[in-house]
Design a protein around this motif. Structure first.
Motif, PDB file in Angstrom:
ATOM      1  N   ARG B 235       0.817  -1.220   0.000  1.00  0.00           N
ATOM      2  CA  ARG B 235       0.000   0.000   0.000  1.00  0.00           C
ATOM      3  C   ARG B 235       0.847   1.264   0.000  1.00  0.00           C
ATOM      4  O   ARG B 235       1.794   1.369   0.768  1.00  0.00           O
ATOM      5  CB  ARG B 235      -0.853  -0.020   1.264  1.00  0.00           C
ATOM      6  N   THR B 236       0.501   2.210  -0.853  1.00  0.00           N
ATOM      7  CA  THR B 236       1.101   3.545  -0.735  1.00  0.00           C
ATOM      8  C   THR B 236       0.088   4.512  -0.145  1.00  0.00           C
ATOM      9  O   THR B 236       0.443   5.449   0.537  1.00  0.00           O
ATOM     10  CB  THR B 236       1.567   4.076  -2.107  1.00  0.00           C
ATOM     11  N   ARG B 238      -3.668   4.618   2.106  1.00  0.00           N
ATOM     12  CA  ARG B 238      -4.448   3.772   2.998  1.00  0.00           C
ATOM     13  C   ARG B 238      -5.897   4.275   3.042  1.00  0.00           C
ATOM     14  O   ARG B 238      -6.130   5.461   3.289  1.00  0.00           O
ATOM     15  CB  ARG B 238      -3.805   3.875   4.392  1.00  0.00           C
ATOM     16  N   TYR B 274      -5.893  -4.187   7.520  1.00  0.00           N
ATOM     17  CA  TYR B 274      -4.731  -3.495   6.934  1.00  0.00           C
ATOM     18  C   TYR B 274      -3.550  -4.431   6.659  1.00  0.00           C
ATOM     19  O   TYR B 274      -2.629  -4.065   5.957  1.00  0.00           O
ATOM     20  CB  TYR B 274      -4.297  -2.312   7.814  1.00  0.00           C
ATOM     21  N   GLY B 279      -4.483  -1.364  -0.869  1.00  0.00           N
ATOM     22  CA  GLY B 279      -4.578   0.071  -1.147  1.00  0.00           C
ATOM     23  C   GLY B 279      -5.064   0.390  -2.545  1.00  0.00           C
ATOM     24  O   GLY B 279      -4.693   1.405  -3.126  1.00  0.00           O
ATOM     25  N   GLU B 297       0.435   6.564   3.201  1.00  0.00           N
ATOM     26  CA  GLU B 297       0.905   5.611   4.212  1.00  0.00           C
ATOM     27  C   GLU B 297       1.858   6.276   5.193  1.00  0.00           C
ATOM     28  O   GLU B 297       1.816   5.998   6.385  1.00  0.00           O
ATOM     29  CB  GLU B 297       1.610   4.470   3.489  1.00  0.00           C
TER      30      GLU B 297
END
Lengths: 414, 300
Positions: B235-236, B238, B274, B279, B297
């Motif tokens: 993920r970049t 969230r 998570y 993402g 993130e």
């Protein structure tokens, strides 16, 4: 001379475009998809006058290619790995149509286990199909080989489909400087397809894929394909000479790099052969007489040219980026068959299996393969086949297996 | 020969960065080879791309094991072993990290004595931080010291042509700003040697033993192993749920999540896993009440 940075996939698409391909049956598979995407983009933008049709499988794609070629249009298609294998029934069937077209295969290892990275087991599965096979080492060679392949396949003395092979990742996704021929020059070398008698008209019905019962009839048709493929050797030399004259780039059926006065030569196909050239240069600097012999044509097999290139050598390090289970490297066996029992041929053919699933072949491994082969020449005995696999790689594998074993045994009493 | 590696996440523009740098070298008269390397294509997963540039034809291929310059677009990748950022780093290898933290912090953290530089990440993250490719290519061009700003400019225009004048211009500004910023370090990166056959170490080859088929089959003998793969690392951005705004429709976001990473709890509120949310932000787009927002993130 204008050179442009393009990938091997883009070079393949340029080859099809400059060949004036009129029909492209397509099905996506990594790492080939970019070829079809590029062609689709050009057709959509009106830059290429061509019909692209997406089929429901590679099996249908090759059927469509063979059928379309039988109607007298210039056909191009591309696939990879499992896609080529899925099409295999038709890969063996369409050469019998004696209708030429060009198929690009972007090499990728076959399952199981699944991978994306290259070795040559996919294309070698088509070895005995009747397709001619040209193998490339650079992005430039990919583009040029497609033009050459059309000339070869369409020649009335041959009339067989041709397969042009490039390695996934190391060529398919790698950009290198490529000279893209001028369309007019490409057109002079490869004029629009003259299908001669290979045409289809509603009033002149033709049936393909027919049955013959009786081995003698069958033998005739099959052996004719073999004779045509063998005839392609001489035709290839003519076509390659004409290409060299027009574009200044030589593509002999067998590339010999610094091998004239070599004692030991590497023998291999594909993109890793440029690494072998690098190793040859370094070994030469260290005073060792080493060279490289690389067949570009694998079908037809240029046996005579290979014998000329290898005559008087002490030993050959055959590097197979493929594996025939229960036998070993495919090229090793092929080369042995071409050399055996002839005077003046190298007495030592050392077999190395490397680069499976895209595993790197390190510079020091080339040095060591040369050293092993040289030792074998001195001792006068052929060394056992060697898988290029290091202790560290085995350690990593054992680590994974330990974890897998622990998981498997979790909660179980033994 | 220059051997340069770019590390980032799928979607951050590392392939583009390597192509901009490759084209800049090429326009400068170098022979060039550039390529991205990724597995099954996926946004957010660690990927890398590499560039080779030399005055002679390049015969080397594949992954760069001894880099002269390593560039990291996303500093969360540095400690991640799977990303392989530090692989093959030599004492003379220049490491450039796109990060909000100082070079001293990184030097201390990684215990690295060699040259380590940072290109400060924009404080106001968002897209500027996600697509750092042009800036990092610009920085690299100055660090090697053999690429003029006009070659860099033409390379950016060449590689981004087709994206529209506005995007090209914004990226060009970033590339040239980074190029200027690295002026004091111009030429810091030196070309690596070609290997010498005499110095070749013997490879440590082993005979592969025959194992029992049970151990040698590529089979996984355990269930639900995908749970162990923490795809949340990809993920970049969230997705964050603003619960007072959530109208408890109890199904839209969870239904659309392609990874089943959103569950609805007993109170009919959605909860995001998570550890496995990649993402993709489909939930952000789908939420009828606009109750889910995207947060970088680094700021989450």
């Amino acid at each position: 001379m204008t050179r442009t940075l393009i990938t091997g996939n883009a070079a393949a698409a340029w080859g099809a475009r400059l060949a004036g391909a009129e029909y492209v049956p397509a099905f996506p598979i990594t790492p080939q998809t970019e070829i079809i995407e590029t062609l689709a983009g050009w057709i959509d933008a009106g830059e290429m006058d061509c019909r692209l049709v997406t089929l429901e499988s590679e099996h249908s794609m090759i059927t469509a290619a063979g059928a379309a070629a039988s109607t007298g249009v210039r056909v191009f298609s591309a696939t990879s790995s499992q896609g080529l294998l899925y099409a295999m029934e038709m890969i063996y069937a369409v050469p019998g149509y004696r209708a030429p077209f060009v198929l690009v295969n972007v090499s990728r290892g076959v399952q199981t286990p699944v991978t994306l990275e290259p070795d040559h087991n996919d294309v070698l599965a088509a070895r005995d199909s009747g397709f001619l096979q040209l193998h490339c080492a650079t992005c430039q060679e990919v583009l040029d080989s497609i033009l050459i392949a059309y000339r070869l396949a369409e020649d009335h003395r041959v009339r067989l489909p041709a397969l042009v092979n490039l390695d996934g990742f190391y060529l398919s996704f790698t950009r290198e400087p490529v000279e893209i021929p001028d369309p007019a020059a490409a057109g002079r070398f490869l004029p629009p397809y003259d299908p001669e008698s290979t045409r289809f008209h509603a009033g002149e019905p033709v049936s393909q894929g027919v049955a013959v019962l009786g081995g003698a009839y069958y033998s005739y048709f099959r052996y004719q394909q073999h004779l045509a493929a063998q005839r392609a050797l001489a035709v290839y030399d003519e076509v390659a000479a004409e290409f060299a004259q027009q574009f200044g780039r030589r593509y002999d059926a067998v590339e010999a790099y610094r091998s004239e006065d070599a004692e030991i030569v590497f023998f291999m196909i594909g993109s890793f052969s440029t690494k072998a050239k690098d190793a040859v240069d370094r070994l030469r600097e260290a005073g060792q007489a080493v060279g490289l012999v690389r067949p570009r044509l694998l079908r037809p097999f240029p046996a005579e040219a290979l014998r000329r290139a290898l005559e008087g050598k002490k030993g050959v390090a055959v590097i197979d980026q493929n594996l025939s289970m229960g036998m070993g490297g495919v090229l090793h066996g092929e080369l042995a068959a071409a050399l055996y029992g002839r005077a003046g041929m190298p007495p030592v053919l050392a077999s190395f299996i490397g680069g499976l699933g895209g595993r790197d072949i390190a510079a020091e491994e080339f040095c060591e393969m040369a050293a092993v082969t040289r030792r074998a020449c001195t001792e006068g005995s052929t060394p056992p086949p060697r898988l290029l696999y290091t202790a560290d790689e085995l350690r990593q594998m054992r680590k994974l297996q330990t974890v897998a074993h622990a998981e498997r045994m979790e909660g179980k009493t033994t | 020969m220059y051997r340069i590696r770019f590390h980032g996440r799928g979607g951050q523009g590392m392939k583009t960065a390597s192509r901009i740098l490759g084209s800049a070298f090429f326009l400068q008269g170098y022979e060039v080879q550039d390529a991205p390397r990724y597995g099954a294509e996926r946004r957010g997963a660690p990927i890398f791309a590499y560039v080779r540039a030399a005055r002679q034809a390049i015969q080397e291929r594949g992954i760069i094991l001894e880099p002269d310059l390593v560039i990291v677009a996303d500093d969360s990748l540095v400690p991640m072993p799977a990303a392989g950022v530090l692989q093959g780093i030599m004492p003379r290898t220049v490491l450039l990290i796109h990060s909000g933290e100082t070079p001293e912090t990184w030097r201390h953290r990684l215990n690295i004595a060699g040259p380590l530089l940072t290109l400060p990440a924009e404080a106001a993250a968002g897209d500027g931080q996600r697509f750092a490719g042009a800036a990092l290519a610009g920085a690299a061009a100055r660090l090697v010291g053999v690429i003029t700003s006009s070659a860099l400019e033409r390379a950016v225009q060449l590689e981004l042509a087709g994206l529209g004048r506005e995007i090209v211009s914004a990226n060009l500004d970033q590339a040239l700003a980074a190029y200027e910023r690295m002026a004091p370090e111009a030429g810091r990166v030196s070309e690596g040697e070609v290997f010498a056959a005499a110095a070749c170490r013997r490879p440590d080859w082993v005979e592969l033993p025959l194992d029992e088929a049970d151990a040698a089959a590529a089979a996984i003998h355990a269930g639900a192993t995908s749970v162990e793969v923490r795809t949340g690392l990809w993920r970049t951005l969230r997705p964050v749920i603003d619960y007072p705004r959530c109208n408890r429709c109890w199904w839209v976001c969870s239904e659309f999540c392609p990874d089943s990473a959103i569950r609805v709890n007993a109170g009919q509120y959605p909860e995001i896993d998570y550890d496995h949310c990649k993402g993709c932000l489909i939930c952000v787009a789908q939420c009828p009440a606009h109750a889910i927002s995207a947060v970088p993130e680094a700021q989450a």
